[in-house]
Design a protein around this motif. Structure first.
Motif, PDB file in Angstrom:
ATOM      1  N   PRO A 245       0.806  -1.166   0.269  1.00  8.14           N
ATOM      2  CA  PRO A 245      -0.238  -0.108   0.146  1.00  8.14           C
ATOM      3  C   PRO A 245       0.622   0.896   0.047  1.00  8.14           C
ATOM      4  N   PHE A 246       2.119   0.716   0.402  1.00 10.24           N
ATOM      5  CA  PHE A 246       3.061   2.565   0.536  1.00 10.24           C
ATOM      6  C   PHE A 246       3.821   2.638  -1.019  1.00 10.24           C
ATOM      7  N   PHE A 247       3.901   1.534  -1.769  1.00 11.55           N
ATOM      8  CA  PHE A 247       4.405   2.451  -3.379  1.00 11.55           C
ATOM      9  C   PHE A 247       3.648   1.731  -3.908  1.00 11.55           C
ATOM     10  N   GLN A 248       2.288   1.339  -3.884  1.00  9.39           N
ATOM     11  CA  GLN A 248       0.980   1.099  -4.714  1.00  9.39           C
ATOM     12  C   GLN A 248       1.298   1.900  -6.039  1.00  9.39           C
ATOM     13  N   TRP A 249       0.893   2.081  -6.456  1.00 10.12           N
ATOM     14  CA  TRP A 249       1.051   3.399  -7.670  1.00 10.12           C
ATOM     15  C   TRP A 249      -0.667   4.128  -7.134  1.00 10.12           C
ATOM     16  N   PRO A 250      -0.567   5.279  -6.813  1.00 15.47           N
ATOM     17  CA  PRO A 250      -1.110   6.419  -5.894  1.00 15.47           C
ATOM     18  C   PRO A 250      -2.017   6.675  -6.981  1.00 15.47           C
ATOM     19  N   VAL A 251      -2.037   6.762  -8.060  1.00 15.62           N
ATOM     20  CA  VAL A 251      -3.502   7.521  -9.340  1.00 15.62           C
ATOM     21  C   VAL A 251      -4.376   6.034  -8.797  1.00 15.62           C
ATOM     22  N   PHE A 252      -4.286   4.796  -8.863  1.00 10.97           N
ATOM     23  CA  PHE A 252      -4.712   3.157  -8.282  1.00 10.97           C
ATOM     24  C   PHE A 252      -5.637   3.387  -7.038  1.00 10.97           C
ATOM     25  N   LEU A 253      -4.662   3.870  -6.106  1.00 12.19           N
ATOM     26  CA  LEU A 253      -5.130   3.921  -4.918  1.00 12.19           C
ATOM     27  C   LEU A 253      -6.741   5.222  -4.337  1.00 12.19           C
ATOM     28  N   ASP A 254      -6.197   6.503  -5.455  1.00  5.25           N
ATOM     29  CA  ASP A 254      -7.130   7.010  -5.443  1.00  5.25           C
ATOM     30  C   ASP A 254      -8.341   6.469  -5.981  1.00  5.25           C
ATOM     31  N   ARG A 255      -8.204   5.850  -6.887  1.00  3.68           N
ATOM     32  CA  ARG A 255      -9.835   5.755  -7.591  1.00  3.68           C
ATOM     33  C   ARG A 255     -10.567   4.017  -6.565  1.00  3.68           C
ATOM     34  N   VAL A 256      -9.160   3.664  -5.670  1.00  6.04           N
ATOM     35  CA  VAL A 256     -10.445   3.091  -4.580  1.00  6.04           C
ATOM     36  C   VAL A 256     -10.519   3.359  -3.404  1.00  6.04           C
ATOM     37  N   ALA A 257     -10.060   4.675  -3.070  1.00  5.70           N
ATOM     38  CA  ALA A 257      -9.920   5.900  -2.142  1.00  5.70           C
ATOM     39  C   ALA A 257      -9.149   4.329  -0.923  1.00  5.70           C
ATOM     40  N   VAL A 258      -8.218   4.644  -0.714  1.00  9.82           N
ATOM     41  CA  VAL A 258      -7.654   4.062  -0.266  1.00  9.82           C
ATOM     42  C   VAL A 258      -6.682   4.787   0.500  1.00  9.82           C
ATOM     43  N   VAL A 259      -6.462   5.840   2.246  1.00  9.26           N
ATOM     44  CA  VAL A 259      -5.790   6.815   2.563  1.00  9.26           C
ATOM     45  C   VAL A 259      -4.656   6.179   3.483  1.00  9.26           C
ATOM     46  N   GLY A 260      -3.460   6.003   3.178  1.00  7.48           N
ATOM     47  CA  GLY A 260      -2.568   5.318   3.419  1.00  7.48           C
ATOM     48  C   GLY A 260      -2.424   5.989   5.181  1.00  7.48           C
ATOM     49  N   LYS A 261      -2.453   7.339   4.710  1.00  8.04           N
ATOM     50  CA  LYS A 261      -2.516   7.814   6.527  1.00  8.04           C
ATOM     51  C   LYS A 261      -2.982   6.648   7.403  1.00  8.04           C
ATOM     52  N   TRP A 262      -4.218   6.731   6.831  1.00 11.27           N
ATOM     53  CA  TRP A 262      -4.568   5.958   8.309  1.00 11.27           C
ATOM     54  C   TRP A 262      -4.628   5.152   8.498  1.00 11.27           C
ATOM     55  N   THR A 263      -4.069   3.883   7.764  1.00 11.79           N
ATOM     56  CA  THR A 263      -3.831   2.837   7.819  1.00 11.79           C
ATOM     57  C   THR A 263      -2.390   3.256   8.798  1.00 11.79           C
TER      58      THR A 263
END
Length: 642
Positions: A245-263
């Motif tokens: 989750p911390f080196f995944q393409w940020p554009v993809f994480l944005d699309r699925v609403a994954v917020v690394g800061k919350w993790t």
């Protein structure tokens, strides 16, 4: 929520893990430097309680230091070529322990693609020990159709291969022996998934073996919940946090609403040392990707301080002043830094130095002050800092340095230059509360190396072009200095404008190298591709090599201007393309560089999108046509001259 899920048809007898059972851990590690991260040591030390024998397999050679870190933890430490990914590392460990496998009731096959334990291992092992089964995994992955790697058939439901436990009955079966004996070669990540991870579970369940997943998928809407539901897994008790989750393409994480800061906030709540995560990621992840995935922008409060005056830091402000008339503004800004702060000013000649000293004397600066005349203005503030102040930066004088300079940017328009200066000063040293909150970040985060304003974009076409002509120079310096942090693909994570807070140790790689003013060149060399502009893009990567991460900092006032401009511009660009941001970016990547919209640009783009196999043929046709047009033009010119 389910705490485990059964897999298989249970046609074979299965056993619980005995009260006096013995467990073997085969742990595969990969570090391209040959070192061993602190997070690996932490994980192995805590797994020792549950594992009688630990075999560590390094995919790739270890340095002396790396070996020394593993020897006290592993009962056996093996080194092998980095071939076949972690799967062939598992096979190497199994082969090495073949004569002893009968001693163990369970073998754990684990790799280093996770941080932990975030939650305790104890409840996990206690629960899984009590279940009669042949194998079990930590997390699972849903069936995907079509197969994401082959685009044919489907990717089966499977246990994720970073953590698989196998009990004695399966270990002693001919099916287990045949699986590893006939393991195919794997030369790509796709091979690792299609030839092992994606088929292991189905292969053995179809032969009557039964398994379980300790933390089953939380929703059928998410295929890979170990990556996309990491926060929820932690709250469910899962000890492991995947690194992806911390080196995944940020554009993809944005699309699925994954917020690394919350993790990361969940990680902190449960007491895991977050600095172990950032030490690893800073060395191995593109900094701009990490900055987005972990949301490493901090908004500085103009009123509430998090600074701890009981734990003051030794701070030096290093200011290069070329424009003497900006000295008062520089001193005002520097005066916002909390505590008794030293001020070291560099300037290119004695006349400026005397004028600056008079201004400082009239201000009664509370800390030590020094004005240094540098031998040359070549390299401007960069050379003055790295050469003129090298002695102080390499000493143990300061815990934190602040690098600023008298910036006017006369080559740009008045508005653009004024904004760039305000962008730097008002985000870095807006006032006493904001400056104190920046220092507080360094108090609270021992692994923080640099903090600086976000990439300037108002008035500057930096978005998508931040490397300009400097990437080649950065690559060369990284090779020379031994910096192996991956460079950002599109634009660098960099303190554009060269003003920042930093730990001296985070800059050590750059400072230890003995630069010369001649290397920087004169005013004509102060362009993209010149050493000064190359070094402007280097600090984050140099800090990362030493395990320090970097953050961007901004005031609410700046973000009110910046975000609204970004929001509008992005909306305008997105209006020309369908679907969401990820699909738009993927489309543009396939289309390639569009250029200036000439006929050839559009033909090239169409071919890349719809006939990618014909790209070379079209290029040859255009080249031949251009040569023909060139010959015709030259012939016409000769006729005219007659």
């Amino acid at each position: 929520m389910k705490t485990a899920e059964l897999i298989g048809d249970w046609t074979r007898p299965a056993d619980v893990f005995p009260d006096d059972g013995k467990r073997l851990l085969i742990y595969v590690v990969f570090d391209r430097r040959g070192e061993v991260g602190d997070f690996v040591v932490h994980a192995l030390e805590r797994m020792r309680e549950f594992c009688d024998t630990i075999v560590v397999v390094s995919n790739g050679p270890l340095t002396v230091n790396g070996r020394e870190r593993l020897d006290p933890i592993g009962d056996v430490v093996l080194e092998r070529p980095n071939e076949g990914y972690d799967i062939w590392g598992y096979k190497h460990g199994l082969d090495a322990m073949q004569d002893r496998l009968s001693e163990f009731d369970e073998v754990l096959l684990v790799n280093d693609t996770w941080f932990g334990p975030i939650r305790p291992f104890g409840p996990l092992f206690e629960r899984m020990n009590a279940h009669p089964l042949h194998f079990w995994g930590m997390t699972d992955h849903l069936r995907v159709e079509p197969h994401p790697f082959t685009q044919e058939g489907y990717l089966p439901y499977h246990l994720q291969s970073y953590w698989i436990a196998v009990r004695r009955r399966m270990l002693e079966s001919p099916e287990w022996e045949a699986y590893w004996r006939d393991l195919p070669a794997m030369t790509s990540y796709s091979d690792a998934v299609t030839k092992h991870e994606g088929v292991f579970t189905q292969h053995f369940t179809q032969q009557g073996f039964s398994g379980e997943v300790a933390f089953p998928t939380l929703t059928d809407k998410i295929e890979n919940h170990a990556v996309l539901y990491a926060e929820q897994l932690i709250e469910a008790g899962c000890p492991t946090l995947k690194r992806r989750p911390f080196f995944q393409w940020p554009v993809f994480l944005d699309r699925v609403a994954v917020v690394g800061k919350w993790t990361l906030e969940a990680v902190e709540r449960h007491g895991y040392p977050v600095e172990l995560i950032f030490d690893d990621l800073a060395r191995n992840v593109e900094p701009r990707v990490l900055n987005a995935d972990a949301a490493l922008l901090r908004v500085l409060s103009p009123s509430d301080d998090t600074y701890d005056p009981a734990a003051p830091m030794r701070i030096g402000v290093f200011a290069h002043i070329f424009y003497v008339e900006m000295t008062d503004e520089i001193l005002d800004r520097a005066g916002h830094v909390p505590g008794t702060v030293d001020l070291i000013v560099t300037t290119p000649d004695a006349d400026r130095a005397r004028a600056i000293e008079e201004i400082i004397a009239a201000r009664s600066w509370p800390g030590r002050t020094e004005v240094r005349v540098v031998a040359s203005n070549n390299g401007r503030d960069q050379a003055a800092f790295l050469i003129g102040c090298r002695d102080l930066l390499l000493s143990d004088t300061y815990d934190l340095v602040v690098k600023i300079h008298s910036k006017k940017t006369p080559q740009d328009g008045a508005n653009v230059g004024r904004h760039f200066r305000r962008h730097q000063f008002e985000n870095l040293l807006a006032g006493p509360h904001e400056a104190a909150n920046v220092v507080a970040l360094f108090q609270q985060r021992p692994g923080l190396g640099l903090a600086f304003p976000p990439t300037v974009h108002l008035g500057h076409p930096t978005m998508g072009h931040g490397w300009w002509d400097n990437r080649g120079g950065v690559e060369n310096l990284c090779r020379e200095l031994g910096i192996r942090v991956p460079l950002d693909e599109v634009s660098p994570m960099a303190p554009f404008g060269s003003m920042f807070f930093a730990r001296p140790d985070a800059l050590r790689i750059l400072v230890e190298r003995e630069w010369t003013y001649d290397e920087f060149g004169g005013a004509e060399a102060y362009v993209d591709g010149g050493l000064a502009h190359v070094l402007e893009r280097m600090p984050v990567y140099a800090a990362g090599e030493r395990g320090y991460h970097s953050m961007t900092i901004a005031t609410p006032d700046y973000l009110a201007k910046s975000y609204t401009a970004f929001d509008y511009n992005f909306d305008q660009m997105s209006a020309t393309m369908p679907e969401d941001t990820q699909h738009q970016i993927e489309f543009l990547r396939r289309a390639g560089y569009i250029g200036w919209g000439t006929f050839r640009d559009f033909v090239d783009m169409w071919v890349r999108l719809h006939r990618p196999g014909a790209v070379d043929t079209v290029e040859r046709l255009f080249s031949r046509s251009e040569r023909t047009r060139g010959r015709l033009w030259r012939a016409r010119q000769r006729l005219r001259r007659r």
